[in-house]
Every structure is written in C-alpha cells, then in structure tokens.
Design a protein around this motif. Structure first.
Motif, PDB file in Angstrom:
ATOM      1  N   ARG A 388       0.827  -1.209   0.085  1.00  0.00           N
ATOM      2  CA  ARG A 388       0.058   0.218   0.005  1.00  0.00           C
ATOM      3  C   ARG A 388       1.046   1.100   0.000  1.00  0.00           C
ATOM      4  O   ARG A 388       0.548   2.176  -0.765  1.00  0.00           O
ATOM      5  CB  ARG A 388      -0.812   0.145   1.309  1.00  0.00           C
ATOM      6  CG  ARG A 388      -2.000   0.943   1.440  1.00  0.00           C
ATOM      7  CD  ARG A 388      -2.885   1.038   2.522  1.00  0.00           C
ATOM      8  NE  ARG A 388      -3.853   1.877   2.461  1.00  0.00           N
ATOM      9  CZ  ARG A 388      -3.746   3.312   2.712  1.00  0.00           C
ATOM     10  NH1 ARG A 388      -2.582   3.885   3.070  1.00  0.00           N
ATOM     11  NH2 ARG A 388      -4.989   3.870   2.575  1.00  0.00           N
ATOM     12  N   ALA A 391       2.181   1.757  -3.401  1.00  0.00           N
ATOM     13  CA  ALA A 391       1.099   2.334  -4.273  1.00  0.00           C
ATOM     14  C   ALA A 391       1.022   3.710  -4.438  1.00  0.00           C
ATOM     15  O   ALA A 391       0.845   4.386  -5.185  1.00  0.00           O
ATOM     16  CB  ALA A 391      -0.050   1.452  -4.149  1.00  0.00           C
ATOM     17  N   THR A 392       0.981   4.230  -2.976  1.00  0.00           N
ATOM     18  CA  THR A 392       0.655   5.745  -2.873  1.00  0.00           C
ATOM     19  C   THR A 392       1.839   6.620  -3.001  1.00  0.00           C
ATOM     20  O   THR A 392       1.985   7.662  -3.564  1.00  0.00           O
ATOM     21  CB  THR A 392       0.048   5.839  -1.256  1.00  0.00           C
ATOM     22  OG1 THR A 392       1.108   5.176  -0.361  1.00  0.00           O
ATOM     23  CG2 THR A 392      -1.275   5.193  -1.320  1.00  0.00           C
ATOM     24  N   ALA A 393       3.378   5.902  -2.772  1.00  0.00           N
ATOM     25  CA  ALA A 393       4.237   6.779  -2.783  1.00  0.00           C
ATOM     26  C   ALA A 393       5.050   6.681  -4.173  1.00  0.00           C
ATOM     27  O   ALA A 393       5.609   7.989  -4.681  1.00  0.00           O
ATOM     28  CB  ALA A 393       5.356   6.255  -1.764  1.00  0.00           C
ATOM     29  N   ASP A 396       2.586   6.645 -10.845  1.00  0.00           N
ATOM     30  CA  ASP A 396       2.276   6.154 -11.880  1.00  0.00           C
ATOM     31  C   ASP A 396       3.017   5.787 -12.920  1.00  0.00           C
ATOM     32  O   ASP A 396       3.962   6.574 -13.135  1.00  0.00           O
ATOM     33  CB  ASP A 396       0.966   6.595 -12.330  1.00  0.00           C
ATOM     34  CG  ASP A 396      -0.255   6.855 -11.137  1.00  0.00           C
ATOM     35  OD1 ASP A 396      -0.448   6.084 -10.298  1.00  0.00           O
ATOM     36  OD2 ASP A 396      -1.167   7.755 -11.240  1.00  0.00           O
ATOM     37  N   MET A 399       0.925   2.086  -9.422  1.00  0.00           N
ATOM     38  CA  MET A 399      -0.410   1.777  -8.663  1.00  0.00           C
ATOM     39  C   MET A 399      -0.825   0.379  -9.472  1.00  0.00           C
ATOM     40  O   MET A 399      -1.310  -0.651  -8.823  1.00  0.00           O
ATOM     41  CB  MET A 399      -1.430   2.898  -8.832  1.00  0.00           C
ATOM     42  CG  MET A 399      -2.669   2.384  -8.362  1.00  0.00           C
ATOM     43  SD  MET A 399      -2.888   1.958  -6.561  1.00  0.00           S
ATOM     44  CE  MET A 399      -2.725   3.377  -5.956  1.00  0.00           C
ATOM     45  N   LEU A 438      -7.835   3.191  -3.508  1.00  0.00           N
ATOM     46  CA  LEU A 438      -6.828   4.439  -3.471  1.00  0.00           C
ATOM     47  C   LEU A 438      -6.960   4.979  -4.818  1.00  0.00           C
ATOM     48  O   LEU A 438      -6.957   6.348  -4.599  1.00  0.00           O
ATOM     49  CB  LEU A 438      -5.376   3.684  -3.250  1.00  0.00           C
ATOM     50  CG  LEU A 438      -5.225   2.873  -1.770  1.00  0.00           C
ATOM     51  CD1 LEU A 438      -3.895   2.407  -1.739  1.00  0.00           C
ATOM     52  CD2 LEU A 438      -5.564   3.739  -0.617  1.00  0.00           C
ATOM     53  N   ASP A 439      -7.089   4.382  -5.977  1.00  0.00           N
ATOM     54  CA  ASP A 439      -6.940   4.932  -7.118  1.00  0.00           C
ATOM     55  C   ASP A 439      -8.145   4.493  -7.913  1.00  0.00           C
ATOM     56  O   ASP A 439      -8.197   3.400  -8.524  1.00  0.00           O
ATOM     57  CB  ASP A 439      -5.769   4.878  -7.838  1.00  0.00           C
ATOM     58  CG  ASP A 439      -5.372   5.678  -9.173  1.00  0.00           C
ATOM     59  OD1 ASP A 439      -6.528   6.163  -9.656  1.00  0.00           O
ATOM     60  OD2 ASP A 439      -4.296   5.939  -9.292  1.00  0.00           O
TER      61      ASP A 439
END
Length: 602
Positions: A388, A391-393, A396, A399, A438-439
């Motif tokens: 997680r 995926a956020t740090a 793209d 993700m 999240l996205d």
C-alpha cells in the motif's frame, strides 16, 4: 683516474675501457676475465636474502673498481648496461675510491671477485632507490595539481572526494595530510568524517565518524565500540561521512557469512553482536538519517517527483540506493517470521525514497507480495502495508503494478479452501478491497478486465457444456474471485466510477449460480446468493436473488424422511462447494440448508 680506475658502474657490473691505468691489469686475458665474471654472477644469484642485506654494499668505501682490467666488448653486456641509469651515489663512491683501487688490485683475484659482487648488489639497490624517488616525484607532482584544482574549482574537488576517493588517497609520508584533506567539510554540519577509499569506507579520519585503521589483512574490523561510535554520531548530527560508513557496514551485515561480500569491501563484522547492533540501528534510523541529510521534514509528506530536485540528492541518493539494495538482499534470505515482519515494517517508512529507483521498487514489491502470500500472520500484515505504501508513494503507473500483483497473489492462494486457509483468504480479500479504493481510475481498469475474464469463462462453460468448462467456474478460485469483486464494488459503491461494473457482476453471479442447478451444488449456490444479497444491500440496487432461494425449497429430498448414514459426519458447508450423495439425505445437512435459506430470504 684513468684506464681501469675510471670505469662506470651500471646494472651491478663495471665496464672497462682497457689501457694501462693504475690498476695495471691490462695483461689479464679476456677468457680469464669472462670466467671470473660468470663465477661471480653464480655466487650473486646463490646469495641468500640475509647475506644480501648484510653485505654492506651500500656503504662500501673502496668502490671495487680496480680489481679487473682489460677490454670487455660483449654486445649483450653493453646492451644491459646501456638500458640502466647510473646511480649518482654509487658513482660518487667509485670516483672517491679511485686511490684505493690499486690496493684492491694487489689483494688478488679473490678480493676482486668479492668487490664485483658488492658492485652488482649496489647497482640493484640503486635502481630500486631511483624508482622510489621517481614515484615520489610523480606523487608530489600529482598532489600539487590537485591542490591547484582545489583552489581553482573547489566544487569539482568536493565531487572527487565523493566519487573517487582513491584519486585523493596517498600512502607513505603523506598519509596524514591526505586523510585531513578527505576529512574536510562538505556543507555546514555535513562533514565527511571517516572518508577513505570508495569501497572500504575506512582510513584515517577525525571526529565522530572516524574509522579504525585497517588491520593486517587490509580490512576495517567493525567492532562493537566502533559501531557504537558511528551510531551515536549519526543519531546526534547525521554527518554524511558517518552515514556512509554505516551504510557500508550495513551492507556487510546484510551479506554476513557470504564470501563474495568480503572481497568487494574492506570491512569485516567482528561478531554476531555487532551484526545485530548494525541491523537494528539501520532499520530503525535509516529513514530519519536520509531525511535529515536531504533536509526533509519527517512530519510532512514529500512529493516523489521532487526528490531528485533536492540539492543534496546527488550525494545522498547513492546511499539510499545502496541501503535499499542491501535490504532487499536481506529480505530474500530471511526465514524468521518476526525478523521479516520487523524489516518490512521499518522499510515501509522509506517507501517514498524508492521513487527514483524503479527497479528496486519492483524488487521490493515482489518481496512484499511473497511475504503477503506466506502462511505467517505478522509478515502478511506488514507486507500488505508495504504494498500500500508503494502504491501511494511511487508515481504512476506503479499503482497498476501493485493492483495486478496483489490480485495474482490472491488467485494463487484462493485455489483451495480449508479450515486453516479460510481466514488467510478472507484477510487477503479484505486487503484487496482496501487497495482498490486508493485510485479509482486504475481500479476500474483492472476490475473491468478481471470481471470480463470471468464472463468469458462463464460463456465458454455455457456453450461447451463440458466438465472441464464447468470446473473453471465451479472451483474455489472462481467462487472466491466472484465474492471478491462483490466485496470490492459493494465497499466502494460511493465512487461513481465503479458503479457501472455492478450490473455485469450481478449477471455473472446469477449465471454462475444456475450453471448446474442440482442439489449437490447447494453449498456453492448459497455462497453466491449471499454475495448477491450483500452487493444489493451495499449498492442500493435491486438484485433478484429470491428466485434462487425459492428453487431450493422445491427440492424433492425435503419431502422425504431424512436418513442418517452411520460413520459419515456432516461437513461444514462453509468449506464445501459440492455435497456428496450420502450427505444429501442427512438431517443435519437438510436443516442447515433450510436455515441459511430462511436467513437470506429475511
């Protein structure tokens, strides 16, 4: 001096111009002279090291120049003598000892041979001293050039200190001076203490970042005291040189016990206690040290795209890359569940620093997914949190890589369900629900592809009507996937981007429930109806699940008296997709079916 006394020394032999000088040896035959030279050469070659060092040839006062005479015109001897330089000190000794040559000549042939051996050894030592002097001259000249470069372009000189320390590291008489140059400050409080060669990280230095001098093997022995000093200095002010030494020592800890690591660096861990000390400190404090060096506030989030624009990233970036590379090597070899969970938890804090290193981020994602699919509870939780964080740090399209990787790991673990694996599968489905929120854009794309693939499998089963085609849908993997997407769409029903997927998923669930409408698959139908009811409740859509339940109430076996089978236990319907023929007539099974139908209809 003339004639025989004025010969020149070179290569351990004397060249004579002949004549009747004061030596008075013109009458010696050339053949006898050649024999004596060969005998002297054999004795010189057979001379031991101790005899060579104790020969006193460097302080000889007689010069040994008058023991031989005659002309020696050998071409080989001339070629050897012409290739070597004359040693100034030995020549002066020969010139000053010209008066003693007559006395040396009167001592006989034995004394002449001894003098010739001394002259040969003196020539070799002179050549060595001359080479040493030439090397010292080149080193001094090189140092002067670097000093001029330091004054002319100090920024480039600092860059050399960081990237090519070997260029600035001099041994011999200038060791202290070279070490002091390597210890000069980089910027403000970031003094590069403990600087040394590029791989070793040792050498003479001053301050809290000092490294011990290399031992007899040429390696820095990282003891507990030295590690404590580095850790204290890093925790206090985080100087760049100290952090660099800690990163190099951490590399040795991650490769502890491997022979290849000993070759690639000149550090060595003294004991297992030092290994534990370095591992704990670096895993706990590395993220804070790197942020302090980069000038980042630990309480404020940092944009991944801004990392490489920081002024200190050029110097701190390689340390971050080394730290992550060695940490991934550690994760690949860890088998202890508590250590794996601890390492994942501490590395998760530095996930944002992986943004510039896409390959390392991919490796960390694979390591986290491997731990996520393992059977231990603690590593699974920390692995999902690490995924997680990645995926956020990481920008793209990372993700999408995290979504695909997590879904594939879920598929590989959802093939079989048992009492032991059921909680694990439920936890993994909950993690997928969390990550898919999240996205929304990336989640819709991936969810659409997965639901479409399930729809193609159902269409293939309806058209082919074969046992193999049915197994694709009537398997634990297929049912778990359908339940997963029902949970995902129900949990994120407030997101309008995902709501268009509800209708195709409902049609997919209804079609799968009616694919094989026999009582033996009542356990599977009940699971799918429960997913439909939950999805309708979460989304607010009407889902026609009642007909599936009412069809089960028309089961003919319910109108017959139940019959128990001796020795056959009633299976847990939560762990079964298909019931056996003997189980269908059991009263416990029929009662459980009616109870669940009434519960779902309510």
């Amino acid at each position: 001096s003339g004639g025989g006394g004025g010969g020149s020394v070179g290569g351990g032999r004397r060249r004579y111009s002949g004549g009747s000088g004061r030596g008075g040896h013109a009458g010696i035959k050339a053949s006898e002279l050649g024999a004596e030279e060969k005998a002297a050469k054999r004795r010189s070659e057979d001379m031991g090291v101790d005899e060579f060092l104790d020969g006193g040839f460097e302080d000889s006062e007689d010069g040994g120049s008058g023991s031989d005479g005659g002309d020696v015109d050998s071409d080989d001897l001339d070629a050897e003598l012409d290739e070597l330089d004359d040693d100034e000190d030995v020549i002066e000794g020969d010139m000053s000892g010209g008066d003693d040559d007559d006395k040396a000549a009167d001592d006989g042939d034995d004394d002449g041979e001894a003098d010739e051996q001394a002259d040969g050894a003196g020539g070799e030592a002179g050549a060595v001293r001359q080479d040493n002097g030439r090397l010292k001259g080149e080193i001094s000249k090189h140092k002067e050039q670097l000093e001029a470069l330091k004054e002319r372009d100090p920024e480039f000189y600092k860059y050399l200190q960081q990237t090519d320390a070997d260029l600035l590291d001099f041994q011999g008489d200038d060791d202290d001076e070279g070490a002091s140059e390597l210890d000069e400050g980089d910027e403000g409080d970031d003094d590069e203490e403990g600087e040394s060669d590029e791989e070793g990280g040792g050498g003479a230095a001053r301050g809290d970042g000092d490294a011990e001098a290399p031992g007899p093997s040429g390696r820095i022995i990282v003891t507990s005291a030295l590690a404590s000093k580095w850790c204290a200095a890093a925790a206090k002010s985080a100087p760049l040189g100290t952090v660099r030494n800690l990163v190099k020592a951490y590399r040795m800890a991650c490769h502890y016990g491997e022979t290849d690591a000993d070759v690639s660096t000149n550090m060595r861990i003294a004991s297992a206690a030092v290994y534990n000390q370095l591992m704990l400190f670096m895993l706990k404090e590395a993220d804070g040290l790197f942020r302090r060096l980069l000038g980042l506030d630990a309480r404020k989030p940092v944009a991944p795209s801004e990392l490489q624009k920081l002024p200190r990233w050029r110097k701190v970036g390689p340390l971050v890359q080394s730290y992550w590379g060695n940490s991934l090597h550690l994760l690949a070899g860890v088998t202890d569940a508590p250590l794996l969970a601890f390492a994942l938890r501490r590395l998760r804090a530095s996930a944002v620093l992986l943004a510039p290193f896409r390959k390392l981020a991919d490796k960390f994602l694979r390591a986290a997914l491997d731990a996520f699919g393992s059977g231990d509870v603690a590593p699974r939780v920390q692995a999902f949190l690490a995924v997680r964080a990645l995926a956020t740090a990481v920008p793209d399209p990372f993700m999408e890589r995290c979504l695909k990787g997590l879904y594939r790991t879920f598929l590989s673990n959802a093939k079989f369900v048992s009492a032991a694996s059921a909680p694990h599968i439920a936890f993994m489905s909950t993690c997928c629900v969390e990550l898919w929120g999240l996205d929304v854009t990336a989640s819709y794309s991936h969810a659409f592809g997965a639901i479409r693939q399930l729809a193609l499998s159902l269409r293939s089963a309806l058209s082919m009507k074969t046992a193999d085609a049915y197994k694709e849908m009537y398997s634990w993997q297929g049912v778990n996937c359908l339940e997963l997407w029902a949970k995902v769409l129900g949990a994120h029903s407030d997101k309008p981007e995902l709501r268009p997927l509800v209708y195709p998923l409902v049609q997919l669930l209804l079609g799968t429930a009616r694919l094989v409408p026999t009582p033996r698959f009542f356990p599977l139908r009940l699971r799918l109806v429960r997913a439909l009811v939950r999805l309708g409740r979460d989304t607010g859509f009407y889902v026609p699940a009642s007909p599936l339940l009412l069809e089960m109430l028309h089961w003919a076996e319910l109108h017959k008296p139940p019959r128990s089978a001796p020795g056959v236990q009633t299976p847990d319907m939560a762990l079964q997709l298909r019931a056996g023929k003997t189980v269908l007539r059991m009263p416990a099974f029929q009662e459980e079916v009616l109870t669940q139908v009434q519960e779902l209809l309510a």
